[in-house]
Motif scaffolding. Sequence first.
Motif, PDB file in Angstrom:
ATOM      1  N   MET B   1       0.854  -1.194   0.000  1.00 52.03           N
ATOM      2  CA  MET B   1       0.000   0.000   0.000  1.00 52.03           C
ATOM      3  C   MET B   1       0.891   1.246   0.000  1.00 52.03           C
ATOM      4  SD  MET B   1      -3.430   0.352   0.268  1.00 52.03           S
ATOM      5  CE  MET B   1      -4.481  -0.234   1.579  1.00 52.03           C
ATOM      6  N   PHE B   2       0.854   1.992  -1.124  1.00 55.20           N
ATOM      7  CA  PHE B   2       1.768   3.133  -1.241  1.00 55.20           C
ATOM      8  C   PHE B   2       1.332   4.274  -0.325  1.00 55.20           C
ATOM      9  CE2 PHE B   2       2.204   2.267  -6.111  1.00 55.20           C
ATOM     10  CZ  PHE B   2       2.520   0.952  -5.833  1.00 55.20           C
ATOM     11  N   LEU B   3       2.272   5.138  -0.049  1.00 54.25           N
ATOM     12  CA  LEU B   3       1.963   6.467   0.474  1.00 54.25           C
ATOM     13  C   LEU B   3       2.251   7.402  -0.689  1.00 54.25           C
ATOM     14  CD1 LEU B   3       3.449   7.258   3.983  1.00 54.25           C
ATOM     15  CD2 LEU B   3       1.069   7.247   3.281  1.00 54.25           C
ATOM     16  N   ASP B  13      -2.874   7.876   1.831  1.00 53.88           N
ATOM     17  CA  ASP B  13      -2.873   6.444   1.578  1.00 53.88           C
ATOM     18  C   ASP B  13      -3.253   6.140   0.126  1.00 53.88           C
ATOM     19  OD1 ASP B  13      -3.104   3.862   3.571  1.00 53.88           O
ATOM     20  OD2 ASP B  13      -4.202   3.592   1.691  1.00 53.88           O
ATOM     21  N   GLN B  14      -2.683   5.094  -0.398  1.00 60.58           N
ATOM     22  CA  GLN B  14      -2.946   4.718  -1.803  1.00 60.58           C
ATOM     23  C   GLN B  14      -4.430   4.518  -2.083  1.00 60.58           C
ATOM     24  OE1 GLN B  14      -0.896   1.159  -2.980  1.00 60.58           O
ATOM     25  NE2 GLN B  14      -1.907   1.062  -4.976  1.00 60.58           N
ATOM     26  N   ASN B  75      10.310  -2.096  -7.536  1.00 59.54           N
ATOM     27  CA  ASN B  75      10.133  -2.089  -6.080  1.00 59.54           C
ATOM     28  C   ASN B  75       9.032  -1.124  -5.638  1.00 59.54           C
ATOM     29  OD1 ASN B  75      11.275   0.450  -6.331  1.00 59.54           O
ATOM     30  ND2 ASN B  75      13.301  -0.226  -5.685  1.00 59.54           N
ATOM     31  N   ASP B  76       8.319  -0.560  -6.592  1.00 59.14           N
ATOM     32  CA  ASP B  76       7.212   0.363  -6.321  1.00 59.14           C
ATOM     33  C   ASP B  76       7.641   1.666  -5.649  1.00 59.14           C
ATOM     34  OD1 ASP B  76       5.216  -1.009  -7.547  1.00 59.14           O
ATOM     35  OD2 ASP B  76       4.648  -2.139  -5.767  1.00 59.14           O
ATOM     36  N   LYS B  77       8.910   1.931  -5.672  1.00 63.83           N
ATOM     37  CA  LYS B  77       9.361   3.186  -5.050  1.00 63.83           C
ATOM     38  C   LYS B  77       8.977   4.361  -5.949  1.00 63.83           C
ATOM     39  CE  LYS B  77      13.256   5.289  -2.765  1.00 63.83           C
ATOM     40  NZ  LYS B  77      14.562   5.769  -3.179  1.00 63.83           N
ATOM     41  N   ILE B  78       8.355   5.377  -5.344  1.00 65.47           N
ATOM     42  CA  ILE B  78       8.011   6.581  -6.102  1.00 65.47           C
ATOM     43  C   ILE B  78       9.197   7.529  -6.050  1.00 65.47           C
ATOM     44  CG2 ILE B  78       6.496   8.591  -6.163  1.00 65.47           C
ATOM     45  CD1 ILE B  78       4.240   6.754  -5.194  1.00 65.47           C
TER      46      ILE B  78
END
Lengths: 1001, 91
Positions: B1-3, B13-14, B75-78
């Motif tokens: 769950m991204f921020l 929150d995503q 890795n889903d890193k923004i």
Amino acid sequence: MSKNLRINNKQFVDETRKLSFIFNGKKLYGYKGDTLASALLSNDIHLVGRSFKYHRPRGIMTSGSEEPNAILQIGNDDALTDPNVRATEIELYDGLICNSQNCWPSVKFDIGGINNFLSPLLPAGFYYKTFMWPASFWEKYEYFIRKSAGLGKSPKKQDPDMYDHRYMHCDILIVGGGVSGLIAAKIASDDNKKVLLLEDKELLGGSLIYDDNDISKIDNQKSSEWLKKLIENIKNDKNIIIKTRTSLAAYHNYNFLLARQNLTDHLSVNDRSNKIRQRLYKIRAKKVIIATGAIERPQVFHNNDRPGIMLASAVKKYIDYYGVRCGLENVIFTNNDSAYETALSLYKSGTKLNAIIDIRDNSSSEIVNKVKSLGIQIYWNHTVVNTKGYKRINKITIMKLNDKGNDVVGKKIELNCDCLAISGGWTPMVHLFTQSGGKLKFDNKDNIFVPDKTNLNQLSIGSAKGDFELDDVLKNSIKDTKKFLQIENSNFDKIDVKCSKEKEKKNIWLLPSDKPLSKTKPFLDYQNDSTAKDIKLALREGFKSIEHVKRYTTTGMGTDQGKLANMHALGIVADTTNTNMGDLGTTTFRPPYTPLTFGTIVGRNVGQFFDIFRKTPIHDWHVDNNAKFENVGQWKRAWYYPKDGESMHDAVQRESKAARESSGILDASTLGKIDIQGTDANEFLNRIYTNAWSKLQIGKCRYGLMLNEDGMVYDDGVTTKLGENHYLMTTTTGGAANVMSKLEDYLQTEWPELDVFLTSVTDHYATASVCGPNAKKIINKIFKNLDLSDESFPHMSFKEVKLDNINCRIMRISFTGELSYEINVEASYGKYIWEKCIGAGKEFNITPYGTETMHLLRAEKGFIIVGQDTDGTMTPVDLQMDWIISKKKYDFIGKRSLYRSDTIREDRKQLVGLLTDDPNEILEEGAQIVKDENKKPVNMLGHVTSSYFSPTLKKSIALAVLKEGKKLKGQKLLVPMIDKTIKVTVSDTVFLDKENERING
Amino acid sequence: MFLINCPYCGERDQSEFVSGGEAHIARPKQPTELNDDQWAEYLFMRKNIKGIQFERWNHAHGCRKWFNVARDTSNDKIEKIYKMGEQPPKL
Ligand SMILES: [Zn+2]
């Protein structure tokens, strides 16, 4: 109880509070502070279940969440019973009822036990290979497999318990309340961080809290005494929130974690009422520290699964924490020093320890020397080659290992033993680390996988990182935590730790026996009954990837998720294939770390709170007038209004007849409504609809068709021009939110230069739609001064009038083909205006009709419903609505796609009408249309999208999509059903009033 | 769950957001002048790479604004968030 298995322990178990419980129908006793497992063991009960495949008797093996055998059914209530509960994790409460689950008819006489003798016939993959052929027999096999497998019974009734969700935010989340986690919590708190500390047990302190040996010292105090002071300190720390009985279930990306807290499972049933059973914490942590410790590994040898064979660390915990002896004739079997702590605990508690068998050649550490000095017999370089005792171990046979450790030599020695404490070393609990996406590396020294690379702001400390000796655990935890939190100094910097250091290490993944491997049963995964043989078989049969070996043998696939089995499985694969374990990699650990009940996952979102539903301002009237409702998107819409026990069919026939012959009224409040304003509003409409909007005058309405960029119909509805730069768009009920998003998207990203503002006003207005030949008379009665003549108020026009100071927007538009007025008022006046219409229409038998009648009426006119007659693959041309595509406009959304090679194909499915040869035969929506049902495979030409019996036409009508349908008008086709074939003729899509005369009443 | 750090509202929150797929695909100004292949390129072709991908996101349960996100799909890193109309960052 005849044997004296309880020893005095006032620290953690309250012997003044005796609790009774029932196991397999027998009443037993334990104390407050016991787990179900410790209470059973104190009653000399080891045998608690049967294994999954061979139905071998199995006993309590561990003292924690890794327990593979002691999995019980708790409670006997149809709604509250809980399957697959680990006896090692549930705290004993008064009145607890539990039963063994994987046995039939009873744990002591188990019919499936025959599988044990058939086991040569039941190797890995047996179920796959045998029962999959012939396929038609599966149903027969399944019955018996399910009957004899049975992993617990699920509750039969709805869960009456309450569950809760809560969001939590913290600077530092610490998972694990053992010594490492506690030290980290203190360091973080001293640095003024907000700390959330989770511990899955009832008490903080981990395994050190009951450590009673004299060798481990912290700051010159007994390590457990030192730790108790730290815990007191932490409990009074305002920066630290402690949640006990709380286990982490999942560690997701961006440091989002889920934890489950048990709030009532330890209470007697009577004390639970009106309390929340479990709470799910949704945690956002800036930083995460994993201090989940390590799990002891068993050893893999012949018949290593008998009741009475337990992890050495569990035997120690049952003595030191619960005050329970697991046996009176103990033997320890180890490959490392840690089991010698168990030896000391046994000795201190006055429990008989017959011998220690150690596969190493020798050990000269402080703790081993101490055990040697106590005169306990140690068999160095020996291994257990067999065990005896069907329902409880009673003897073991040991032999000397050869130089290579791959065979045994010399003569057999037999030892008495009712509890064999085994230790194969320790495995760091890296599950959470890998769940979060972290990568592991292999440590050859201890044969373990330890945390390596991660993208998240997290740290693993203590045994979870691979430190097993007290001085390493403490000093590295302090050092690593300080570095992670960027802290220079801590109050622990001068800590003084003394402990025994292990010098000799030896590990054999599969211990040899005097029998050939094929004649032995060295178990890896106790729950799934997979043995070392199965792994080797899988490798022989060509499975190479560890993920494939796991699935084929089902190793590590039980509810314990391979907490005990995985490392040995990997080790045996590596040894057999001559691979380095580090190169082999591990299988994937997936959440949840321990099983969660569905109740915890859904929390309060059950029953009426499961999903949002929307009601129109007129809803109560529909309820009062006996409406049946249907769900349209999130809306509850009146479906039909049965009178005097009418069937749905009869109600719909009556309602639609009334609407055509006199008047009907529909609650159309659910239609999506978007208020569009701005100097470029007209240009905007031109771009999003297929038809032209430039010439629309104020006070006029127009129907529009909206496409996707791929040319497929997306939505439709009527838009009214309220003012020079002001429009009110309506959308389909289900499509409203998506249309709004799509329009906003184009305005923000493609055409930011347009001066257009969109406001969703769906909920702001209520709509009563009055239709039928007498509609004009009814409206005239309500709005006496309004000129309703066709000249002043023609079809597709709009007037704004006041009624009792209520602003009414009246649109003369029609979805039924009848003369029709839609009155829009502010939502709070919706019911008032509706009742006005009902009152005024009484003399004309105004009939409320629901969505089903609306669908029938529009189908008679061949009007489409987007989403029913279309499915995202229909262009306006497919719908025979070419007339609505502007030839003059240079561009609109979807225009270019209307002449792609695919969209201009003539054999696309096109909308047609269908008439059944028998006018009373009503087609089923979704039914397939074919030309020739004898030529196999049958070529399916299309399907029925809408079908009704029209009371006005006195025949059945249907809309359908049909390949090359436009060319097939008049053709005879077939609709085959399960019990008959219906003959149909392709027709025009307009069945009633082709000349559109009814629109003027 | 991204921020996700909405450029208008801050970290959320995503679950408040929806993804709108690949960014920087402008709608052609003159669609009628494109042949089928060129139109299909715009309509259907999307990247699905391992590494930094530029995406559109919408704060649907918030300010309802669209914006751009540079996300590492491995890795889903923004890596970066920037407004509509701004050029993609060099990463
Ligand atoms: Zn926002």
